[in-house]
Design an enzyme around this catalytic site. Structure first.
Site, short mmCIF file in Angstrom:
data_model
loop_
_atom_site.label_atom_id
_atom_site.label_comp_id
_atom_site.label_asym_id
_atom_site.label_seq_id
_atom_site.Cartn_x
_atom_site.Cartn_y
_atom_site.Cartn_z
N HIS A 114 13.21 -4.88 3.85
CA HIS A 114 12.14 -5.79 3.43
C HIS A 114 11.76 -5.46 1.99
O HIS A 114 12.22 -4.47 1.44
CB HIS A 114 10.90 -5.63 4.33
CG HIS A 114 10.25 -4.28 4.21
ND1 HIS A 114 10.58 -3.22 5.03
CD2 HIS A 114 9.31 -3.79 3.35
CE1 HIS A 114 9.86 -2.16 4.70
NE2 HIS A 114 9.08 -2.47 3.68
N HIS A 142 7.78 -6.34 9.67
CA HIS A 142 7.78 -7.17 8.47
C HIS A 142 9.19 -7.37 7.96
O HIS A 142 10.02 -6.47 7.98
CB HIS A 142 6.87 -6.64 7.37
CG HIS A 142 7.06 -5.21 6.97
ND1 HIS A 142 7.72 -4.29 7.72
CD2 HIS A 142 6.64 -4.56 5.86
CE1 HIS A 142 7.70 -3.12 7.10
NE2 HIS A 142 7.06 -3.25 5.97
N HIS A 182 7.94 -2.77 -4.00
CA HIS A 182 9.08 -1.94 -3.62
C HIS A 182 10.11 -2.72 -2.83
O HIS A 182 9.82 -3.72 -2.20
CB HIS A 182 8.65 -0.70 -2.83
CG HIS A 182 8.06 -0.99 -1.47
ND1 HIS A 182 6.71 -1.10 -1.25
CD2 HIS A 182 8.63 -1.16 -0.26
CE1 HIS A 182 6.48 -1.32 0.04
NE2 HIS A 182 7.62 -1.38 0.67
N HIS A 189 2.56 5.07 7.43
CA HIS A 189 1.68 3.93 7.13
C HIS A 189 0.80 3.66 8.34
O HIS A 189 1.22 3.84 9.49
CB HIS A 189 2.50 2.66 6.89
CG HIS A 189 3.27 2.64 5.63
ND1 HIS A 189 2.70 2.84 4.40
CD2 HIS A 189 4.58 2.41 5.39
CE1 HIS A 189 3.62 2.74 3.46
NE2 HIS A 189 4.78 2.50 4.04
N TYR A 231 8.13 7.00 -0.69
CA TYR A 231 8.28 6.13 -1.85
C TYR A 231 8.73 6.92 -3.06
O TYR A 231 8.20 8.01 -3.31
CB TYR A 231 6.94 5.49 -2.23
CG TYR A 231 6.46 4.40 -1.34
CD1 TYR A 231 7.20 3.26 -1.11
CD2 TYR A 231 5.19 4.48 -0.77
CE1 TYR A 231 6.72 2.24 -0.32
CE2 TYR A 231 4.70 3.45 0.02
CZ TYR A 231 5.47 2.34 0.24
OH TYR A 231 4.99 1.33 1.01
N GLU A 243 11.72 2.43 -1.23
CA GLU A 243 11.19 3.06 -0.03
C GLU A 243 12.34 3.30 0.92
O GLU A 243 13.25 2.45 1.02
CB GLU A 243 10.16 2.15 0.66
CG GLU A 243 9.68 2.69 2.01
CD GLU A 243 8.70 1.76 2.76
OE1 GLU A 243 8.93 0.53 2.81
OE2 GLU A 243 7.70 2.28 3.28
#
Ligand code: FES
Ligand SMILES: [Fe+2]
Lengths: 307, 114
Positions: free
Chosen positions: A153, A199, A214, A246, A255, A265
């Site tokens: 993503h 996501h 990112h 997260h 990151y 990431e």
């Protein structure tokens, strides 16, 4: 309602120097270098991806992202969505087959946040790298670095995320899996999925259009994330933050930056989403915890450092 | 005798200085000294956060994002500290990055920290 968009298919990233960038994406992250085209662009993929490539590096004098492409089910779906994008009011452009080596016709469109996106139905399928189609082994030998498995993503920053979220939901059939709401109920972040993943793309509100926060790649385990962190130290790579978890999506992550300052990431885990799921909500007041679940404090870089 | 390859970097608007070897970029040398006189972002010439102006001295630069350093600015000594190698002692001015106020400000984010 799902509209036949399957998955993120590719991202074209601008870098100041392609050779330096290859040391990052190929040697450090472990993506497979597929080929170079006549424009000098480098094509790469994660070893589990069946399509020919998912990352394209283009040398330019301003780092950032050119576009992200999503693969749709078939040409009929592509045609239908093409029409709907025009009807919705996007500026739509057709990119002929072969402009990216091995990729079919692409439908490119703009968005309220200032990002360019594409849809395509066909890309040469070279199969998972290093594995046989029949009786495949668990993993191929010869992987390097972090052994990133796939492009997963990206997180994009821009103004009017409400507009881009509407476009992705109404026209492309993405679903809102997670969101951050401020006390007035304004959505300052939206995480969209076209699949079961938490996501497939995410947006955060920011006054500057078209920004890349990112590009993210999937690893299998927390141990792999830790090993990625070891490699970042061994190679003296520019670290942003992590390894940590997260709150949003609950993925475990680290990151860091490529040699042109684009943020990368690698992560593992994360929640899942079905079409009947309510969006998961985080409060803007708790954004620190939403982004970095352990520190519960945002580092300033997360909001300001973009390409 | 001062080391030929180590240069003194004076940050005039912060009233501080640090040392930087000629094979090191300013930003990394500063970080290694645990100094905090230039803002740190991507360390790759992409984000613009480390933008400074060089007032005095000689230096060499790796490629920098045109989005943050235009050709005209480069002529006037504006650079990204993460891409600059000193060739002599330097006098620099930090804090030339103009952060555009984000919709969700850093002030709010810090408030959110517990
Ligand atoms: S730290 Fe990002 S450009 Fe120097
Ligand atoms: Fe991410």
């Amino acid at each position: 309602m799902r509209k036949g968009v399957m998955r993120p298919g590719h991202i074209q990233i601008r870098v100041l120097d392609v050779e330096e960038a290859l040391k990052h994406y190929r040697d450090l992250m472990g993506l497979i270098e597929v080929e170079r085209d006549s424009q000098g662009r480098a094509y790469l993929k994660g070893w589990t991806e069946v399509d020919k490539f998912s990352v394209v590096l283009r040398q330019a004098d301003e780092p950032g992202m050119d576009f992200v492409g999503y693969k749709v089910l078939d040409n009929q779906t592509l045609e239908k969505l093409h029409g709907e994008l025009v009807e919705y009011g996007c500026n739509v452009e057709e990119i002929p087959a072969g402009e990216l080596n091995g990729c079919g016709r692409r439908i490119r469109f703009d968005s309220p946040t200032g990002h360019m996106f594409e849809l395509f139905a066909e890309k040469e399928q070279t199969g998972k790298w290093g594995l046989s189609k029949v009786n495949p082994e668990a993993w191929p030998r010869g992987l390097t670095g972090m052994k990133a498995t796939r492009f997963d993503h990206c997180l994009l920053y821009g103004p009017n995320i409400a507009g881009t979220l509407d476009l992705f939901q109404k026209v492309l059939g993405f679903e809102l899996a997670e969101q951050v709401l401020d006390p007035e109920g304004t959505r300052i972040a939206g995480f969209l999925t076209a699949s079961m993943k938490a996501h497939d793309v995410a947006f955060i509100e920011c006054p500057e259009p078209g920004k890349l926060h990112h590009a993210s790649f999937f690893l299998d385990t927390w141990e792999d994330v830790l090993r990625a962190a070891d490699l970042i130290s061994m190679e003296d790579v520019s670290l942003d933050i992590g390894p940590t978890r997260h709150g949003l999506t609950h993925g475990k992550t680290i990151y860091f930056f490529d040699p042109s300052g684009n943020r990368s990431e690698v992560f593992c885990g994360g929640d899942y989403h079905y079409p009947d799921h309510e969006p998961v909500t985080w409060k803007a007041e708790d954004l620190g915890k939403a982004i970095f679940y352990h520190d519960r404090v945002l580092n300033e870089r997360f909001l300001t450092v973009l390409t | 005798m001062p080391d030929q390859n180590t240069h003194l970097i004076r940050v005039v608007n912060r009233d501080q200085s640090f040392k930087c070897a000629s094979d090191q970029v300013l930003l990394i040398a500063m970080e290694r000294m645990c100094a905090n006189v230039i803002n740190v972002g991507c360390r790759g010439g992409g984000c613009g956060v480390c933008k400074i102006r060089i007032l005095q001295g000689e230096y060499e630069c790796k490629r920098m994002s045109k989005a943050h350093i235009s050709d005209a600015e480069q002529q006037q000594g504006f650079v990204l500290a993460c891409r600059v190698f000193p060739r002599t002692d330097l006098e620099i001015e930090a804090d030339h990055y103009q952060p555009r106020e984000s919709y969700y400000t850093n002030r709010d984010a810090r408030k959110a920290a517990c």
